[in-house]
Design an enzyme around this catalytic site. Sequence first.
Site, PDB file in Angstrom:
ATOM      1  N   CYS A   1     -11.006   3.095  -0.003  1.00 18.33           N
ATOM      2  CA  CYS A   1      -9.584   3.390   0.248  1.00 18.33           C
ATOM      3  C   CYS A   1      -9.228   2.559   1.471  1.00 18.33           C
ATOM      4  CB  CYS A   1      -9.371   4.878   0.529  1.00 18.33           C
ATOM      5  SG  CYS A   1      -7.714   5.255   1.157  1.00 18.33           S
TER       6      CYS A   1
ATOM      7  N   GLU B   1      -2.479   8.925   8.120  1.00 19.65           N
ATOM      8  CA  GLU B   1      -1.029   8.664   8.169  1.00 19.65           C
ATOM      9  C   GLU B   1      -0.379   9.413   9.341  1.00 19.65           C
ATOM     10  OE1 GLU B   1       1.348   6.853   6.274  1.00 19.65           O
ATOM     11  OE2 GLU B   1      -0.353   5.823   5.389  1.00 19.65           O
TER      12      GLU B   1
ATOM     13  N   HIS C   1      -7.153   2.827   3.717  1.00 26.06           N
ATOM     14  CA  HIS C   1      -6.882   3.555   4.967  1.00 26.06           C
ATOM     15  C   HIS C   1      -8.157   3.710   5.825  1.00 26.06           C
ATOM     16  CE1 HIS C   1      -3.068   4.748   3.161  1.00 26.06           C
ATOM     17  NE2 HIS C   1      -2.719   5.346   4.277  1.00 26.06           N
TER      18      HIS C   1
ATOM     19  N   ASP D   1       0.867  -1.187   0.000  1.00 21.32           N
ATOM     20  CA  ASP D   1       0.000   0.000   0.000  1.00 21.32           C
ATOM     21  C   ASP D   1       0.901   1.234   0.000  1.00 21.32           C
ATOM     22  OD1 ASP D   1      -2.474   1.536   0.343  1.00 21.32           O
ATOM     23  OD2 ASP D   1      -1.776   1.910   2.370  1.00 21.32           O
ATOM     24  N   SER D   2       0.287   2.384  -0.199  1.00 22.46           N
ATOM     25  CA  SER D   2       1.037   3.636  -0.123  1.00 22.46           C
ATOM     26  C   SER D   2       1.462   3.949   1.312  1.00 22.46           C
ATOM     27  CB  SER D   2       0.166   4.780  -0.637  1.00 22.46           C
ATOM     28  OG  SER D   2      -0.958   4.921   0.210  1.00 22.46           O
TER      29      SER D   2
ATOM     30  N   CYS E   1      -4.328  -1.476  -1.999  1.00 22.67           N
ATOM     31  CA  CYS E   1      -4.486  -0.032  -2.198  1.00 22.67           C
ATOM     32  C   CYS E   1      -5.382   0.172  -3.415  1.00 22.67           C
ATOM     33  CB  CYS E   1      -3.111   0.585  -2.434  1.00 22.67           C
ATOM     34  SG  CYS E   1      -3.156   2.341  -2.841  1.00 22.67           S
TER      35      CYS E   1
END
Length: 264
Positions: free
Chosen positions: A186, A155, A188, A12-13, A76
Amino acid sequence: MDKKNCKIGVFDSGLGGVTVLKRLLEDLPYEEYIYYGDSGNAPYGSGKTKEEIQYLCKKIMDFLIENNCKVIVIACNTATVAALEYLKENYSIPIIGIIDSGSKIAIKNSTLKKVAVFSTEFTANSNAYKNTIQKYDKDFEVTQIACIEFCPMIEKGWETFQDNQEILEKYINKIPTDVDALVLGCTHYPIIKDYIEKKFNKVILDPAVELSFELKELLKKLDIVNDNNVKKKPVFFITGELDKFKPTAEKFLGEEIEIYKIPK
Ligand code: DGL
């Protein structure tokens, strides 16, 4: 080395893929996982071109393949939209993306055939969810909502943002009142699912549930299910700062993790 004993690479990012990994650990506990979080280059979903995301994904793929993976999970949505087809063309290793899983879970769970999708700007602008859901059922109405602030806030640590409730509300208010389900498009966003739930009391869908099922089927089909029956802890490689990533990942997974910082 027998393919069955090779690893599953999850990337993932940044932190988002941890929500997918958690599901995989529950459903496929005897597999060995290696996680790559590209938080040094996050976010992917705003301010990057498709080509830039493809370049970053290629670097990650090479790392995971060098580290003995038998299959790759793109945990992701943004990277799936930007790079799944490109990576499939350039690598022979099996690769699973998450958009198809998110679309199937929407189809299975919306009786009114009206869903909203929270995602990054890149995913929303691509119309990937709308197109994929309507490929399965053209009668579906899909409202795609780009939640631009969410990923950077998660994040950095969602709880520490003073105006997090106002920002959340701003996007909840964009959900049409007649939808019966919200897809977390997403990876996240499951980290803040409890917060979303407090303000949106209909069905909230996590594509990881479906992805995990599809991965299980793929491993069976390819006859590469790990038959060791020994649980191994996943190992994390992160391109960003560990002091942000580690506590949030450990809190979400409910256990201490083995983690290394690598160059971005
Ligand atoms: N977790 C990624 C996704 O599912 C996104 C984030 C980002 O880096 O913008 O789209």
